[in-house]
Design an enzyme around this catalytic site. Structure first.
Site, short mmCIF file in Angstrom:
data_model
loop_
_atom_site.label_atom_id
_atom_site.label_comp_id
_atom_site.label_asym_id
_atom_site.label_seq_id
_atom_site.Cartn_x
_atom_site.Cartn_y
_atom_site.Cartn_z
N TYR A 24 0.80 -1.23 0.00
CA TYR A 24 0.00 0.00 0.00
C TYR A 24 0.83 1.28 0.00
O TYR A 24 0.27 2.37 0.04
CB TYR A 24 -0.97 -0.01 1.18
CG TYR A 24 -2.08 -1.00 0.98
CD1 TYR A 24 -1.79 -2.35 0.88
CD2 TYR A 24 -3.40 -0.60 0.87
CE1 TYR A 24 -2.80 -3.29 0.68
CE2 TYR A 24 -4.41 -1.53 0.68
CZ TYR A 24 -4.10 -2.87 0.58
OH TYR A 24 -5.10 -3.78 0.38
N LYS A 37 3.07 -14.98 4.60
CA LYS A 37 3.36 -15.93 3.52
C LYS A 37 4.88 -16.05 3.43
O LYS A 37 5.49 -15.88 2.36
CB LYS A 37 2.73 -15.39 2.21
CG LYS A 37 2.75 -16.35 1.06
CD LYS A 37 1.75 -17.48 1.17
CE LYS A 37 1.90 -18.44 0.01
NZ LYS A 37 1.10 -19.67 0.15
N ASP A 73 -2.98 -18.18 2.88
CA ASP A 73 -3.96 -18.99 2.13
C ASP A 73 -4.66 -19.98 3.07
O ASP A 73 -5.87 -20.19 2.98
CB ASP A 73 -3.29 -19.71 0.94
CG ASP A 73 -1.93 -20.31 1.27
OD1 ASP A 73 -1.39 -20.03 2.37
OD2 ASP A 73 -1.41 -21.08 0.45
#
Ligand code: NAI
Ligand code: MG
Length: 348
Positions: free
Chosen positions: A136, A184, A217
């Protein structure tokens, strides 16, 4: 009084910079102010402009005087703004800019079961999202004649440490038991790997809180399969954005999802939803997300626990009585104004 450096603003007569923004922001924010004035009539309201309509009039989506007022008040209530889905010269998202300018580095997004048909039993979680970096930061460019798009993902030790410390001390203060660090790091070992490492370092100072971790995930899978397994989630900006919207679905929908962004001596209360152009101007928007955002401001920033409890009880009671806006149940739905009046009547 509070162990948390971000929550040291216990003041007697707080000021609140109020930015309605665009679309339903102009409908749900007045409703939230109406409720706030019932439980904390001493709060001084400072209405200020920002958003797409302001950009079209004045060439800026976030006027300097709005930023200054937000700094002076040290507390903001932000509705929602409409951002174009295509690049517009000179336009930037005022809420993303405001969070960064005010260094509101942690975004708290709770999702709790509420007595509505769209909400799931047993859900009671809080997603804490790092608010200032990750993808961002907006550093994007194209190469290869525009055929390759590249975005930079930035994770720093400083930002990760401050959001982790805030999350752990908040968990301790409000009696939460478990924090799940979501990342992740198996694929992004340098960026998410750093986030994971620093968050785990901070966790070592809080042995009484259970810490576990999930890949994003897998977290998404469990968010759908068994959301009740989550207590607090601590995660970088992008994953937090996505997972908290998923969590909002279990809370009953976007119209019910509040949030609070916190920094050192600054807070921005903001419903998760956007300006909802499809229903704007019809007087049917659900003001609950905005009203519960105000309750979060009262509870976590101004330390007015009693006032926050009163609002949350009144919201539950109103929903339990079957008074719904159209996003919850389209038959026999009531307007924003009727719903707000019902909440005010249920404040005890
Ligand atoms: P949205 O949240 O505005 O609307 C998604 C859907 O949920 C719509 O069908 C809408 O009617 C419904 N909805 C949302 N809030 C509701 C409420 N309080 N009561 C009843 N129904 C509600 O998201 P969308 O459509 O993706 O974005 C619309 C605009 O809002 C865009 O310009 C987007 O950039 C902006 N946006 C602004 C945000 C902010 O200012 N914080 C956050 C998200 C989107
Ligand atoms: Mg979002």
């Amino acid at each position: 009084m509070c162990p948390d450096p971000a929550m040291n603003s216990v003041v007697t007569s707080p000021e609140l910079c109020v930015i309605e923004g665009d679309g339903i922001g102009r409908e749900v924010i007045p409703a939230a102010i109406e409720v706030l004035m019932k439980v904390a009539p001493d709060v001084v309201i400072r209405p200020m402009p920002a958003g797409w309509a302001v950009f079209q009039e004045r060439g800026t989506s976030l006027p300097e005087e709005t930023i200054q007022m937000a700094r002076d008040c040290k507390a903001v209530l932000f509705g929602a703004v409409s951002s174009p889905a295509y690049p517009v010269e000179g336009y930037f998202s005022p809420i993303v800019r405001l969070r960064r300018t005010l260094r509101a580095f942690a975004n708290l997004r709770p999702a709790q079961h509420l007595p509505v048909p769209t909400s799931r039993e047993g859900v009671d979680m809080l997603v804490v999202r790092e608010n200032t970096e990750d993808l961002y930061i907006g550093h994007e460019h194209t190469e290869n004649d525009g055929q390759t798009g590249i975005a930079e993902k930035v994770i720093t030790r400083d930002a990760t440490e401050r959001v982790s410390r805030l999350t752990y001390s908040l968990a301790q203060r409000i009696g939460r038991k478990k924090i799940t660090i979501v990342h992740k790091a198996n694929v992004l070992s340098q960026s998410d790997g750093l986030f994971r490492r620093v968050a785990l370092e901070v966790s070592a100072f809080y042995p009484e809180i259970i810490t576990d971790e999930l890949y994003v995930d897998t977290a998404a899978y469990w968010m759908v399969k068994d959301p009740s397994r989550f207590d607090i989630i601590l995660t970088p900006n992008l994953y937090g954005d996505i997972l908290s919207d998923m969590a909002a679905a279990w809370g009953g929908g976007l119209g019910l999802a509040p949030s609070l962004s916190l920094g050192d001596g600054i807070a921005i209360a903001e419903p998760v939803h956007g300006s909802a152009p499809d229903i704007a101007g019809k007087g049917i928007a659900n003001p609950t997300a905005a009203i519960l955002s105000v309750a979060m401001l009262l509870r976590h920033y101004w330390s007015r626990i009693e006032a926050a409890d009163r609002i949350e009880r009144a919201v539950r009671q109103t929903l339990a009585e079957g008074d719904y806006t159209a996003d919850i149940y389209s038959q026999d739905s009531i307007s924003t104004a009727q719903f707000t009046a019902q909440i005010c009547a249920n404040l005890v």
